[in-house]
Motif scaffolding. Sequence first.
Motif, PDB file in Angstrom:
ATOM      1  N   ILE A 229       0.841  -1.204   0.000  1.00  0.00           N
ATOM      2  CA  ILE A 229       0.000   0.000   0.000  1.00  0.00           C
ATOM      3  C   ILE A 229       0.879   1.259   0.000  1.00  0.00           C
ATOM      4  N   LEU A 230       1.909   1.255   0.838  1.00  0.00           N
ATOM      5  CA  LEU A 230       2.786   2.437   0.909  1.00  0.00           C
ATOM      6  C   LEU A 230       3.463   2.739  -0.427  1.00  0.00           C
ATOM      7  N   HIS A 231       3.806   1.703  -1.169  1.00  0.00           N
ATOM      8  CA  HIS A 231       4.556   1.897  -2.416  1.00  0.00           C
ATOM      9  C   HIS A 231       3.666   2.053  -3.644  1.00  0.00           C
ATOM     10  N   SER A 232       2.354   2.050  -3.440  1.00  0.00           N
ATOM     11  CA  SER A 232       1.455   1.933  -4.585  1.00  0.00           C
ATOM     12  C   SER A 232       1.505   3.101  -5.551  1.00  0.00           C
ATOM     13  N   ASP A 233       1.395   4.317  -5.021  1.00  0.00           N
ATOM     14  CA  ASP A 233       1.227   5.440  -5.943  1.00  0.00           C
ATOM     15  C   ASP A 233       1.900   6.670  -5.374  1.00  0.00           C
ATOM     16  N   HIS A 234       2.448   7.494  -6.251  1.00  0.00           N
ATOM     17  CA  HIS A 234       3.137   8.715  -5.817  1.00  0.00           C
ATOM     18  C   HIS A 234       2.889   9.778  -6.866  1.00  0.00           C
ATOM     19  N   GLU A 235       1.655  10.042  -7.140  1.00  0.00           N
ATOM     20  CA  GLU A 235       1.121  10.812  -8.257  1.00  0.00           C
ATOM     21  C   GLU A 235       1.732  10.341  -9.571  1.00  0.00           C
TER      22      GLU A 235
END
Length: 438
Positions: A229-235
Amino acid sequence: MGLKETLKQKIEEHRPRTAKLMKEHGDVKIGEVTIEQAIGGARSVKCLVTDISYLDPEEGIRFRGKTIDETFACLPKVPGKGYPSVEAFWYFLLTGEAPTAQQAEEVIADFKARSQVPQYVIDVLRALPRDSHPMAMFSAAIVAMQRESKFSAYYKSGKFNKMNAWEPMYEESTDLLAKLPAIGAYIYRMKYKGDQHIPSNPDLDFGGNFAHMMGVDAPYDDVARMYFILHSDHESGNVSAHTTHLVASALSDAYYSLSAGINGLAGPLHGLANEEVLRWTQGFMEKLGGAEPTEELIEKALWDTLNSGQVIPGYGHAVLRKTDPRYTSQREFCLNTEGLKDYPLFKLVSMIYKVAPGVLTKQGKAKNPWPNVDAQSGVIQWYYGVTEYDFYTVLFGIGRAIGVLANITWDRALGYPIERPKSVTTAMLEKWAADAQK
Ligand code: CMX
């Protein structure tokens, strides 16, 4: 209402907003591009649109408007566990709504039905030289499945309708995502665990089954949920997200698009930094030869790295200007976990956190001297026995797939066109620079 029906409703509600902006306000300027931005990797150029996550330079990431803590708090947890399922999070990223426990269970059941990895993918993995990098294996496995593409089949069907193209993209994105834990675990056990494999357990969710197939006991299942979940998305502007979006903009399917994004994630300035952090710390410990690490020794080693022309892995960011909340979240996990908070590697990484920002500030080059997600993630893996650090970026890739696949589903829903920025020549820049001085 199930995930797909909710998503359909959200798409129909959203479409008029995009259409109105394009039709009535398409000529409104939202920024200007400087020569520095054109040469320097398009930093801060506002030319991508996503509602799935937003990265504030000071605050860090928000998923669908929620901070990391708010996200974890709003989603139903896996019964008896400390973290929500990846499936609940997938629902949330796609629709912007937290599912009920029942809706999350339905997505878990849907993922299970799609999770079987075709035998030919295993054959492809086994045909690669065993010393291939796990990221090359992961990318190859994904692109090998392209023949399964529902989106490509729809495109070729002769009935292609732009308004409906999100449906096969959603379907194949779910197909693909559901298979990634088994592919990742297969690579891991083939390469590092004597080629001894653990069959999937159909009673488990995405994160739980991944931990099971990796052969790592609880609480690694919660670690996996948190990590993905933490690594899923970063815009949308980071290399893996942008690459996936760019490739999908040519109406390439999810398999081609994700595989390309994974290749971008494999660069040391991006996702591979989590491997590099462990390589750096292990190299440092070896040089100490059993002596206790001190802040002075760390400072010297950091300067040695900088002076040899290399970057300090896990530090700096193109957008963030503060400590990455994904770093903080994992640090808090360590501090709250008995055994981990006194673990020597955690103590070392914490000591680096005390020293590195000062060193980078003194050097004066990095715009952000603070740690990013990659500075902390390897510690937790190492503690739970996953010490083969060249595998770490595959973990990042499984997580990143959640965000980028949600994004390309929405790209198709909103009919985003093929991406094609314009290039100019150096002579043109020189002329514009001279004109500006007149
Ligand atoms: N160590 C040493 N130098 C660094 C640095 C670091 N951690 N971070 C930035 N710099 C340097 C840059 O290399 C650049 O140097 P030059 O002027 O010689 O080219 C200068 O500082 C300015 O860079 P910046 O504008 O601050 O950073 P960028 O947006 O260009 O790059 C990033 C961002 C992440 C690539 C960079 O900070 C970096 O290389 N960090 C180390 C690798 C890393 O941790 N990457 C993971 C990022 C998170 C992720 O994607 O997973």
